[in-house]
Design an enzyme around this catalytic site. Structure first.
Site, PDB file in Angstrom:
ATOM      1  N   ILE A  82      41.936  36.855  45.394  1.00 43.95           N
ATOM      2  CA  ILE A  82      41.593  38.263  45.245  1.00 43.95           C
ATOM      3  C   ILE A  82      42.907  39.010  45.056  1.00 43.95           C
ATOM      4  O   ILE A  82      43.763  39.006  45.933  1.00 43.95           O
ATOM      5  CB  ILE A  82      40.839  38.783  46.488  1.00 43.95           C
ATOM      6  N   HIS A  83      43.064  39.600  43.881  1.00 48.69           N
ATOM      7  CA  HIS A  83      44.302  40.291  43.528  1.00 48.69           C
ATOM      8  C   HIS A  83      44.001  41.773  43.388  1.00 48.69           C
ATOM      9  O   HIS A  83      43.143  42.167  42.599  1.00 48.69           O
ATOM     10  CB  HIS A  83      44.856  39.730  42.221  1.00 48.69           C
ATOM     11  N   ILE A  84      44.716  42.609  44.141  1.00 50.59           N
ATOM     12  CA  ILE A  84      44.456  44.045  44.180  1.00 50.59           C
ATOM     13  C   ILE A  84      45.448  44.771  43.279  1.00 50.59           C
ATOM     14  O   ILE A  84      46.634  44.853  43.581  1.00 50.59           O
ATOM     15  CB  ILE A  84      44.569  44.584  45.617  1.00 50.59           C
ATOM     16  N   GLY A  85      44.954  45.289  42.170  1.00 49.22           N
ATOM     17  CA  GLY A  85      45.773  46.099  41.280  1.00 49.22           C
ATOM     18  C   GLY A  85      46.657  45.300  40.350  1.00 49.22           C
ATOM     19  O   GLY A  85      46.758  44.081  40.429  1.00 49.22           O
ATOM     20  N   MET A 130      40.839  41.920  40.869  1.00 42.79           N
ATOM     21  CA  MET A 130      40.509  40.671  40.195  1.00 42.79           C
ATOM     22  C   MET A 130      40.010  39.677  41.241  1.00 42.79           C
ATOM     23  O   MET A 130      40.724  39.381  42.201  1.00 42.79           O
ATOM     24  CB  MET A 130      41.734  40.099  39.470  1.00 42.79           C
TER      25      MET A 130
END
Length: 161
Positions: A82-85, A130
């Site tokens: 889980i990728h933030i930004g 993502m």
């Protein structure tokens, strides 16, 4: 004979990690993600500020210092990043609060990371989330649901057997 010894296939669900509009990975703003170079999955354009576990599993990696991403191994064997930004690693943790650490067992809906979405957007950061399925035994089996408005921890965005 009579199917008595057949193994039943178990269906696993991966839920949205944040509230927002769900689109295919190919529609991610960042070309690295949209090319699916890191794996396929979904992009969520968030309307909330908390990342939750998409299913029961174990935290496999955290980004100490930046807190902008987290990895999980879900029950059923799927590995998810889980990728933030976009480019938020450059913030060195500013605007992010880790709520889980490597090795933690989590349940679907458990809070993992809080982030200051509006403040980071005001600084010019694209805050797409993502939800990437990493290459592995089950990665090709996942069927994604896009074109919906998701509720974190409730809306199914992927299923596999």
């Amino acid at each position: 004979m009579f199917g008595l010894f057949k193994k039943k296939k178990v269906t696993y669900e991966m839920k949205a990690v944040v509230d927002g509009a769900v689109v295919p990975m190919t529609e991610a703003t960042d070309p690295v993600f949209s090319s699916c170079a890191l794996g396929n999955g979904v992009v969520i354009r968030p309307t909330s500020d908390v990342i939750v576990a998409p299913a029961d599993g174990t935290v496999t990696v955290t980004m100490d210092g930046s807190n902008h991403a987290i990895g999980l191994e879900l029950t059923g064997g799927l590995e998810v990043l889980i990728h933030i930004g976009v480019d938020t690693v450059n913030l060195k943790g500013e605007g992010f609060e880790a709520l889980a650490k490597t090795g933690d067992k989590v349940k679907a809906g458990d809070e993992l990371i809080r982030f200051e979405r509006e403040a980071l957007e005001a600084k010019g950061y694209c805050m797409e989330i993502m939800q990437i399925v990493m290459e592995g035994e089950h990665s090709g089996d996942v069927q994604y649901t896009t074109g919906v408005t998701a509720k974190a921890g409730e809306t199914i965005v992927g299923i596999w057997q």
